[in-house]
Scaffold this motif. Structure first.
Motif, PDB file in Angstrom:
ATOM      1  N   GLY A 247       0.824  -1.197   0.000  1.00 58.43           N
ATOM      2  CA  GLY A 247       0.000   0.000   0.000  1.00 58.43           C
ATOM      3  C   GLY A 247       0.856   1.244   0.000  1.00 58.43           C
ATOM      4  O   GLY A 247       2.074   1.196   0.149  1.00 58.43           O
ATOM      5  N   SER A 248       0.210   2.381  -0.170  1.00 59.89           N
ATOM      6  CA  SER A 248       0.904   3.662  -0.097  1.00 59.89           C
ATOM      7  C   SER A 248       0.162   4.537   0.905  1.00 59.89           C
ATOM      8  O   SER A 248      -0.977   4.241   1.262  1.00 59.89           O
ATOM      9  N   ARG A 249       0.826   5.579   1.344  1.00 55.81           N
ATOM     10  CA  ARG A 249       0.200   6.423   2.353  1.00 55.81           C
ATOM     11  C   ARG A 249      -1.140   6.929   1.842  1.00 55.81           C
ATOM     12  O   ARG A 249      -1.235   7.506   0.778  1.00 55.81           O
ATOM     13  N   GLY A 250      -2.164   6.715   2.615  1.00 60.33           N
ATOM     14  CA  GLY A 250      -3.485   7.199   2.257  1.00 60.33           C
ATOM     15  C   GLY A 250      -4.285   6.276   1.366  1.00 60.33           C
ATOM     16  O   GLY A 250      -5.432   6.540   1.077  1.00 60.33           O
ATOM     17  N   ARG A 251      -3.687   5.145   0.944  1.00 61.08           N
ATOM     18  CA  ARG A 251      -4.429   4.239   0.077  1.00 61.08           C
ATOM     19  C   ARG A 251      -4.122   2.818   0.493  1.00 61.08           C
ATOM     20  O   ARG A 251      -2.962   2.414   0.553  1.00 61.08           O
TER      21      ARG A 251
ATOM     22  N   MET B  57     -13.431 -15.772  -0.240  1.00 60.03           N
ATOM     23  CA  MET B  57     -13.642 -14.414   0.254  1.00 60.03           C
ATOM     24  C   MET B  57     -13.665 -13.477  -0.948  1.00 60.03           C
ATOM     25  O   MET B  57     -12.699 -13.391  -1.704  1.00 60.03           O
ATOM     26  N   ILE B  58     -14.772 -12.753  -1.087  1.00 59.54           N
ATOM     27  CA  ILE B  58     -14.968 -11.889  -2.251  1.00 59.54           C
ATOM     28  C   ILE B  58     -14.977 -10.439  -1.791  1.00 59.54           C
ATOM     29  O   ILE B  58     -15.788 -10.058  -0.943  1.00 59.54           O
ATOM     30  N   PHE B  59     -14.088  -9.636  -2.360  1.00 64.96           N
ATOM     31  CA  PHE B  59     -14.035  -8.213  -2.036  1.00 64.96           C
ATOM     32  C   PHE B  59     -15.275  -7.514  -2.576  1.00 64.96           C
ATOM     33  O   PHE B  59     -15.674  -7.717  -3.723  1.00 64.96           O
ATOM     34  N   LEU B  60     -15.897  -6.675  -1.739  1.00 68.05           N
ATOM     35  CA  LEU B  60     -17.097  -5.960  -2.161  1.00 68.05           C
ATOM     36  C   LEU B  60     -16.862  -4.472  -2.359  1.00 68.05           C
ATOM     37  O   LEU B  60     -17.235  -3.911  -3.397  1.00 68.05           O
ATOM     38  N   ILE B  61     -16.259  -3.816  -1.344  1.00 68.62           N
ATOM     39  CA  ILE B  61     -16.222  -2.365  -1.373  1.00 68.62           C
ATOM     40  C   ILE B  61     -15.139  -1.864  -0.441  1.00 68.62           C
ATOM     41  O   ILE B  61     -14.795  -2.521   0.551  1.00 68.62           O
ATOM     42  N   TYR B  62     -14.597  -0.694  -0.789  1.00 67.64           N
ATOM     43  CA  TYR B  62     -13.506  -0.081  -0.023  1.00 67.64           C
ATOM     44  C   TYR B  62     -13.818   1.394   0.245  1.00 67.64           C
ATOM     45  O   TYR B  62     -14.360   2.098  -0.612  1.00 67.64           O
ATOM     46  N   GLN B  63     -13.442   1.849   1.453  1.00 71.79           N
ATOM     47  CA  GLN B  63     -13.586   3.256   1.828  1.00 71.79           C
ATOM     48  C   GLN B  63     -12.305   3.710   2.498  1.00 71.79           C
ATOM     49  O   GLN B  63     -11.862   3.101   3.477  1.00 71.79           O
ATOM     50  N   GLY B  64     -11.695   4.759   2.008  1.00 69.19           N
ATOM     51  CA  GLY B  64     -10.527   5.322   2.647  1.00 69.19           C
ATOM     52  C   GLY B  64     -10.940   6.335   3.707  1.00 69.19           C
ATOM     53  O   GLY B  64     -11.962   7.011   3.568  1.00 69.19           O
ATOM     54  N   SER B  65     -10.134   6.472   4.744  1.00 65.38           N
ATOM     55  CA  SER B  65     -10.514   7.343   5.857  1.00 65.38           C
ATOM     56  C   SER B  65     -10.572   8.813   5.446  1.00 65.38           C
ATOM     57  O   SER B  65     -11.242   9.616   6.088  1.00 65.38           O
ATOM     58  N   TYR B  66      -9.864   9.168   4.381  1.00 63.13           N
ATOM     59  CA  TYR B  66      -9.872  10.558   3.934  1.00 63.13           C
ATOM     60  C   TYR B  66     -10.827  10.803   2.773  1.00 63.13           C
ATOM     61  O   TYR B  66     -10.927  11.924   2.272  1.00 63.13           O
ATOM     62  N   ASP B  67     -11.518   9.736   2.358  1.00 66.03           N
ATOM     63  CA  ASP B  67     -12.473   9.917   1.256  1.00 66.03           C
ATOM     64  C   ASP B  67     -13.654  10.741   1.727  1.00 66.03           C
ATOM     65  O   ASP B  67     -14.226  10.481   2.793  1.00 66.03           O
ATOM     66  N   GLN B  68     -14.024  11.729   0.924  1.00 58.72           N
ATOM     67  CA  GLN B  68     -15.107  12.620   1.312  1.00 58.72           C
ATOM     68  C   GLN B  68     -16.478  12.025   1.051  1.00 58.72           C
ATOM     69  O   GLN B  68     -17.444  12.334   1.738  1.00 58.72           O
ATOM     70  N   GLN B  69     -16.554  11.192   0.034  1.00 61.55           N
ATOM     71  CA  GLN B  69     -17.854  10.628  -0.324  1.00 61.55           C
ATOM     72  C   GLN B  69     -17.928   9.159   0.071  1.00 61.55           C
ATOM     73  O   GLN B  69     -16.925   8.448   0.083  1.00 61.55           O
ATOM     74  N   ASN B  70     -19.139   8.713   0.348  1.00 59.71           N
ATOM     75  CA  ASN B  70     -19.349   7.302   0.637  1.00 59.71           C
ATOM     76  C   ASN B  70     -19.106   6.471  -0.615  1.00 59.71           C
ATOM     77  O   ASN B  70     -19.518   6.846  -1.714  1.00 59.71           O
ATOM     78  N   ALA B  71     -18.460   5.316  -0.413  1.00 61.64           N
ATOM     79  CA  ALA B  71     -18.156   4.447  -1.547  1.00 61.64           C
ATOM     80  C   ALA B  71     -19.420   3.713  -2.005  1.00 61.64           C
ATOM     81  O   ALA B  71     -20.298   3.373  -1.200  1.00 61.64           O
ATOM     82  N   THR B  72     -19.500   3.489  -3.312  1.00 60.48           N
ATOM     83  CA  THR B  72     -20.578   2.688  -3.872  1.00 60.48           C
ATOM     84  C   THR B  72     -19.999   1.765  -4.934  1.00 60.48           C
ATOM     85  O   THR B  72     -19.072   2.130  -5.665  1.00 60.48           O
ATOM     86  N   GLU B  73     -20.555   0.546  -4.991  1.00 60.21           N
ATOM     87  CA  GLU B  73     -20.168  -0.442  -6.008  1.00 60.21           C
ATOM     88  C   GLU B  73     -21.429  -1.209  -6.385  1.00 60.21           C
ATOM     89  O   GLU B  73     -21.816  -2.158  -5.724  1.00 60.21           O
ATOM     90  N   GLY B  74     -22.088  -0.769  -7.430  1.00 65.10           N
ATOM     91  CA  GLY B  74     -23.302  -1.446  -7.860  1.00 65.10           C
ATOM     92  C   GLY B  74     -24.384  -1.373  -6.788  1.00 65.10           C
ATOM     93  O   GLY B  74     -24.772  -0.294  -6.359  1.00 65.10           O
ATOM     94  N   ARG B  75     -24.835  -2.536  -6.310  1.00 64.76           N
ATOM     95  CA  ARG B  75     -25.877  -2.570  -5.275  1.00 64.76           C
ATOM     96  C   ARG B  75     -25.331  -2.370  -3.870  1.00 64.76           C
ATOM     97  O   ARG B  75     -26.108  -2.336  -2.901  1.00 64.76           O
ATOM     98  N   TYR B  76     -24.006  -2.261  -3.746  1.00 68.78           N
ATOM     99  CA  TYR B  76     -23.384  -2.091  -2.434  1.00 68.78           C
ATOM    100  C   TYR B  76     -23.008  -0.627  -2.217  1.00 68.78           C
ATOM    101  O   TYR B  76     -22.462   0.014  -3.111  1.00 68.78           O
TER     102      TYR B  76
END
Lengths: 116, 116
Positions: free
Chosen positions: A97-101, B45-64
């Motif tokens: 990973g990288s900082r922030g991601r 184990m299937i990855f669904l969705i990711y959110q970074g702590s500095y992301d301003q918007q909520n993550a969306t992936e299709g129905r998730y």
């Protein structure tokens, strides 16, 4: 299709046996991980490796060891299997990973180990 | 201590309805990633969705979608228009980024059953 391959889907071993669980990834990932999964406890980290020949203890390393001689292969070793090591074992890999991601893991399909 | 809490061991929902799976986390790390994984009965184990702590918007992936409330340290997964194939275990996980090594910390999981 990129993947993480675990050598066995189901395994039955006797108490006291030395057990090897093998994991191979074809994504050139730096990081590899071994987790065990038990009902109600989620996934708990046993060991991980961030480079060839490098290893770090996770949260529950007791009774386990690991080996990473090549980048693509990470082995989990149960030196003397015990019944309380009956569990589902999941191997995973990830890129650095990288900082922030953060980058998620790609998991193998798991090995269900029963120690009798 | 770094921890993920999933308070719902089991949930059920009617097909085509929306469902929210709860997840709270605890970390002092200012930079982290949040993940949701799905584990069907096959064990992968299937990855669904990711959110970074500095992301301003909520993550969306299709129905998730991930309902991220940073101040409350919650990262709930919302599945819209549930399908029978959504029946599975769902794991929330967190990756603190400051310490390196990309270690994922998992919750205990929530088993979702979708009823026709």
């Amino acid at each position: 299709d990129v993947k993480v391959t675990q050598s066995s889907r189901y395994l039955v071993k006797r108490t006291g046996e030395k057990v090897f669980l093998e994991c191979v990834q074809d994504m050139d990932h730096e990081n590899m991980f071994w987790y065990r999964q038990d009902p109600g406890l989620g996934l708990r980290l046993i060991y991980f490796s961030y480079d060839v020949k490098m290893k770090e203890k996770g949260d529950i390393p007791e009774g386990y060891s690991v080996s990473r001689e090549k980048k693509e292969r990470f082995s989990l070793i149960l030196e003397s299997a015990s019944t309380n090591q009956t569990s589902m074992y999941l191997c995973a890999s990830s890129r650095e990973g990288s900082r922030g991601r953060a980058y998620g893991y790609t998991f193998g399909s798991g090995t269900r180990l029963t120690v009798v | 201590a770094q921890k993920i809490t999933q308070t719902q061991p089991g949930m059920f929902v009617q097909e085509k309805e929306a469902v929210t799976l709860d997840c709270t986390y605890d970390t002092s790390d200012p930079s982290y990633g949040l993940f949701w994984y799905k584990q069907p009965s096959s064990g992968e184990m299937i990855f669904l969705i990711y959110q970074g702590s500095y992301d301003q918007q909520n993550a969306t992936e299709g129905r998730y979608s991930l309902n991220f409330q940073k101040a409350r340290k919650s990262a709930n997964l919302v599945i819209s228009a549930s399908q029978l194939g959504d029946s599975a275990m769902y794991f929330c996980a967190m990756m603190p980024l400051s310490g390196g090594y990309n270690k994922l910390i998992f919750g205990a999981g929530t088993r979702l059953a979708v009823h026709p």
